[in-house]
Design a protein around this motif. Sequence first.
Motif, short mmCIF file in Angstrom:
data_model
loop_
_atom_site.label_atom_id
_atom_site.label_comp_id
_atom_site.label_asym_id
_atom_site.label_seq_id
_atom_site.Cartn_x
_atom_site.Cartn_y
_atom_site.Cartn_z
N ALA A 371 -12.01 66.96 6.47
CA ALA A 371 -12.56 66.75 5.02
C ALA A 371 -12.50 65.18 4.87
CB ALA A 371 -11.71 67.36 3.96
N MET A 372 -13.60 64.70 4.67
CA MET A 372 -13.68 63.28 4.49
C MET A 372 -13.17 62.58 3.19
SD MET A 372 -14.81 61.90 7.33
CE MET A 372 -13.84 63.12 8.42
N ASN A 373 -13.12 63.62 2.29
CA ASN A 373 -12.45 63.13 0.79
C ASN A 373 -11.68 64.42 0.37
OD1 ASN A 373 -11.63 62.30 -1.51
ND2 ASN A 373 -13.87 61.32 -1.99
N GLY A 388 -18.17 83.00 5.18
CA GLY A 388 -17.41 83.86 5.90
C GLY A 388 -16.70 83.08 6.96
N ILE A 389 -16.30 82.02 6.68
CA ILE A 389 -15.85 81.12 7.94
C ILE A 389 -14.31 80.73 7.54
CG2 ILE A 389 -15.99 79.02 9.11
CD1 ILE A 389 -19.00 78.62 7.51
N ARG A 390 -13.64 81.38 8.56
CA ARG A 390 -12.22 80.91 8.26
C ARG A 390 -11.86 79.70 9.43
NH1 ARG A 390 -9.14 85.81 7.12
NH2 ARG A 390 -7.43 84.97 8.61
N ALA A 391 -11.75 78.64 8.77
CA ALA A 391 -11.68 77.49 9.53
C ALA A 391 -10.44 76.74 8.80
CB ALA A 391 -12.93 76.44 9.54
N THR A 392 -9.78 75.89 9.75
CA THR A 392 -8.64 74.99 9.32
C THR A 392 -9.35 73.61 8.74
OG1 THR A 392 -7.09 75.83 11.09
CG2 THR A 392 -6.30 73.85 9.75
N VAL A 393 -8.88 73.69 7.26
CA VAL A 393 -9.51 72.29 6.76
C VAL A 393 -8.34 71.32 6.73
CG1 VAL A 393 -10.33 71.22 4.59
CG2 VAL A 393 -10.94 73.69 4.99
N MET A 394 -8.71 70.11 7.37
CA MET A 394 -7.83 68.98 7.67
C MET A 394 -8.18 67.80 6.73
SD MET A 394 -7.21 69.28 11.65
CE MET A 394 -6.82 67.63 11.85
N PRO A 395 -7.17 67.46 5.85
CA PRO A 395 -7.72 66.38 5.10
C PRO A 395 -7.61 65.15 5.88
CG PRO A 395 -5.23 67.05 4.72
CD PRO A 395 -5.88 67.69 5.50
N ILE A 396 -8.53 64.00 5.57
CA ILE A 396 -8.76 62.86 6.69
C ILE A 396 -7.40 61.94 6.63
CG2 ILE A 396 -9.41 61.28 4.60
CD1 ILE A 396 -11.51 60.42 6.48
N GLU A 397 -6.65 62.39 5.60
CA GLU A 397 -5.19 61.61 5.60
C GLU A 397 -4.01 62.19 6.67
OE1 GLU A 397 -6.50 62.86 2.86
OE2 GLU A 397 -7.01 61.10 1.59
N ALA A 398 -4.36 63.68 7.07
CA ALA A 398 -3.47 64.24 7.89
C ALA A 398 -3.45 63.59 9.35
CB ALA A 398 -4.01 65.59 8.03
N ILE A 399 -2.94 62.16 9.40
CA ILE A 399 -3.00 61.44 10.40
C ILE A 399 -1.60 61.73 11.12
CG2 ILE A 399 -3.61 59.21 11.40
CD1 ILE A 399 -5.69 60.16 9.94
N GLU A 400 -0.65 61.86 10.48
CA GLU A 400 0.72 62.12 11.22
C GLU A 400 0.79 62.84 12.34
OE1 GLU A 400 2.61 59.29 11.02
OE2 GLU A 400 1.48 58.35 9.28
N ALA A 401 0.50 64.24 12.02
CA ALA A 401 0.45 65.13 12.83
C ALA A 401 -0.87 65.94 12.89
CB ALA A 401 1.82 66.03 12.65
N PRO A 402 -1.83 65.54 13.27
CA PRO A 402 -3.30 66.29 12.75
C PRO A 402 -3.62 67.50 13.43
CG PRO A 402 -3.82 64.12 13.95
CD PRO A 402 -2.09 64.37 13.91
N VAL A 403 -2.98 67.68 14.53
CA VAL A 403 -3.16 69.27 15.24
C VAL A 403 -1.99 69.97 15.03
CG1 VAL A 403 -3.71 70.42 17.37
CG2 VAL A 403 -4.54 67.95 16.90
#
Length: 403
Positions: A371-373, A388-403
């Motif tokens: 998510a860019m914002n 109907g999509i089950r995806a992980t939404v990662m915030p753009i700030e989730a940099i420390e441990a993004p995976v």
Amino acid sequence: MEQISSCPNCTKKSVEIFYTVDPVPVHSVMLVSTREEALHFPAGKITLGFCNACGFITNTSFEESKMNYSPKCEETQGFSPTFQCFHDRLAKDLIERYGLRDKSVLEIGCGKGEFISMLCAMGGNRGIGFDPAFVPQRRPVQGGDAVEFIEDFYSEKYVHIKADFIACKMTLEHIPDTHQFVSMVRRAVGENFDTIVFFQVPDMSRVLKDVAFWDVYHEHCSYFTASALRNLFVTSGFDVVDVWTDYDDQYLMITARPTKRLLSDANSLIPPSRTEVNAVRSFTCEAERRIHLWQHAVNHLKQEGQHVVIWGSGSKGVAFLSALGAHVDDGCIEYAVDINPYRKGCFMPGTAQEIVEPAFLSAYRPEVVIAMNSIYIPEIGADLKRHGIRATVMPIEAIEAPV
Ligand SMILES: [Zn+2]
């Protein structure tokens, strides 16, 4: 740090270079209709300088001649319910606070005209909006005949037009000579000492604090902290009424009235705080570290065979992909999703990802959405669920441990 010439915000000679990105697309909200055009999009450079006297940050490599703000600039956020709600609340608040009823209002850089139309419709005001990127066919219904639009930059030739309220949202950051520009607005106000001016810009304090490298792009040649913005208005002949932040502290707002003082008051500058100076000094190192972590994360996801998309094809998306060097042919990030229907089928300048609407994801089935914002994460979650999509939404700030 290298010293350069004088500050365009306070005119003092105290600007030091601290951050460079090269190359970057010169425009990030331009609609690019082919992949070829996206790949060969005009490039510029970012060389940020920090003014030790007023706290202003400027792109010293900004090339105004490369900019072309035409109707092909698709900058509106008006398709997002979150943004609409904020816009509505802001218009109501300004009308209440400054008694904007049956008044004349003027907006510099009105985009597609949504905000000035709201001010006129809600307060029974009359308005004039200026923007070279205004599109008559998309004129808002709200406001009706009470609003006039001029498809041009606001400039010296319009200073004779008087208004009780002058608004300028998300425009000043595109103007390199900020002192010159706000001084022109002061001349336009003239002897009308009851006029209120309202400016809104991205808040650089947050960008520095969050090391938000995705908020630094070529169109934005000017960056303000609260004190830098205050300093600009004080030295341009205004008394500051209020300074505040909104939209999750992403936006910085100021209201000011003209002062009777004739001379600019360069001696009343508030210097940047120690915290701001430290944040500027550590920005480059920390931004590079976070960019590397993201590169590593998206490469890793690709190796695992996961599909990754970014959500948000505007400036933040362009800056993010450019900083990562995430070219479409690398296969790590193949699409950018956007809810703005005017962007569908266009391409990201420079990195060339195709822009798709949320419905496209039903077939593509991404495992990860960046998510860019983060303010839009609830909206994104709802849209994904709808398709109907089950995806992980990662915030753009989730940099420390993004995976
Ligand atoms: Zn300065």
